[in-house]
Design an enzyme around this catalytic site. Sequence first.
Site, short mmCIF file in Angstrom:
data_model
loop_
_atom_site.label_atom_id
_atom_site.label_comp_id
_atom_site.label_asym_id
_atom_site.label_seq_id
_atom_site.Cartn_x
_atom_site.Cartn_y
_atom_site.Cartn_z
N ILE A 39 0.98 -0.92 -0.12
CA ILE A 39 0.23 -0.07 0.27
C ILE A 39 0.66 1.36 0.38
O ILE A 39 0.26 1.88 -0.52
CB ILE A 39 -0.73 -0.14 0.94
CG1 ILE A 39 -1.82 -1.12 1.38
CG2 ILE A 39 -1.58 1.54 1.70
CD1 ILE A 39 -2.66 -1.50 2.80
N CYS A 40 2.16 1.61 1.05
CA CYS A 40 2.95 2.31 0.49
C CYS A 40 3.28 2.69 -0.51
O CYS A 40 3.54 3.77 -0.85
CB CYS A 40 3.64 2.09 1.99
SG CYS A 40 3.51 2.09 3.76
N ARG A 41 4.08 1.70 -1.09
CA ARG A 41 4.70 1.68 -2.31
C ARG A 41 3.80 2.60 -3.25
O ARG A 41 3.90 3.67 -3.83
CB ARG A 41 4.30 0.55 -2.82
CG ARG A 41 4.96 0.15 -4.88
CD ARG A 41 6.17 -0.74 -4.89
NE ARG A 41 7.25 -0.67 -4.44
CZ ARG A 41 7.64 -2.16 -3.75
NH1 ARG A 41 6.59 -3.34 -3.43
NH2 ARG A 41 9.45 -2.46 -3.30
N LEU A 46 3.43 6.08 -2.55
CA LEU A 46 4.31 7.15 -2.54
C LEU A 46 4.61 6.84 -3.67
O LEU A 46 5.23 8.33 -4.61
CB LEU A 46 5.85 6.93 -1.64
CG LEU A 46 5.61 7.08 -0.36
CD1 LEU A 46 6.24 8.06 -0.33
CD2 LEU A 46 4.87 7.21 0.85
#
Length: 175
Positions: free
Chosen positions: A59-61, A64
């Site tokens: 999810i962070c990938r 960002l």
Amino acid sequence: MTNAHQAEQSAQASTPVGVGELAPDFTLVDQYGVDISLSSVRDLKNAVVVFYPAAFSGICRGELREIRDSLEDFQDDDIQVFAISCDSMYTLRVWADAEGHFFPLLSDFWPHGEVARRYGVLNDEDGFPLRGTFLLDPDGRIVWAEVRGIGHGRDFTAYREALATLRASQRDAVG
């Protein structure tokens, strides 16, 4: 925010700082080893502080990458993005190089999660920040905020709407 999200949040972190409050200042090291302070943009531009759980996570990938691919919505002459996780500077450097993130990725590694804790978004149980997004005016006041649980990716649409509203009110105040 749904009741399930609120329950997950309250079980994992203290109360996040809210709209109208002065955002806690910080100085953290970025992916290049440079100290970066929120106060460096005070009285100069708006800021967006984006907490995310961990580099290299799915999810962070995606989040960002959205910041990277739409950088003009997060960083320009009018606004500065500060993306913060509890990852080490070294991890952030490898991730930034792999993903092409050339905006500040800040390490809240030590004391572990101290800035996330001051913003009320540290999940003490797991040691990761929740997905907190805080839009600040040049005075450092929070004008919009959204906090989601670790497993709940954010949609930056509401952020973009809040930024457009903030910019419009700033234009009206000048004109």
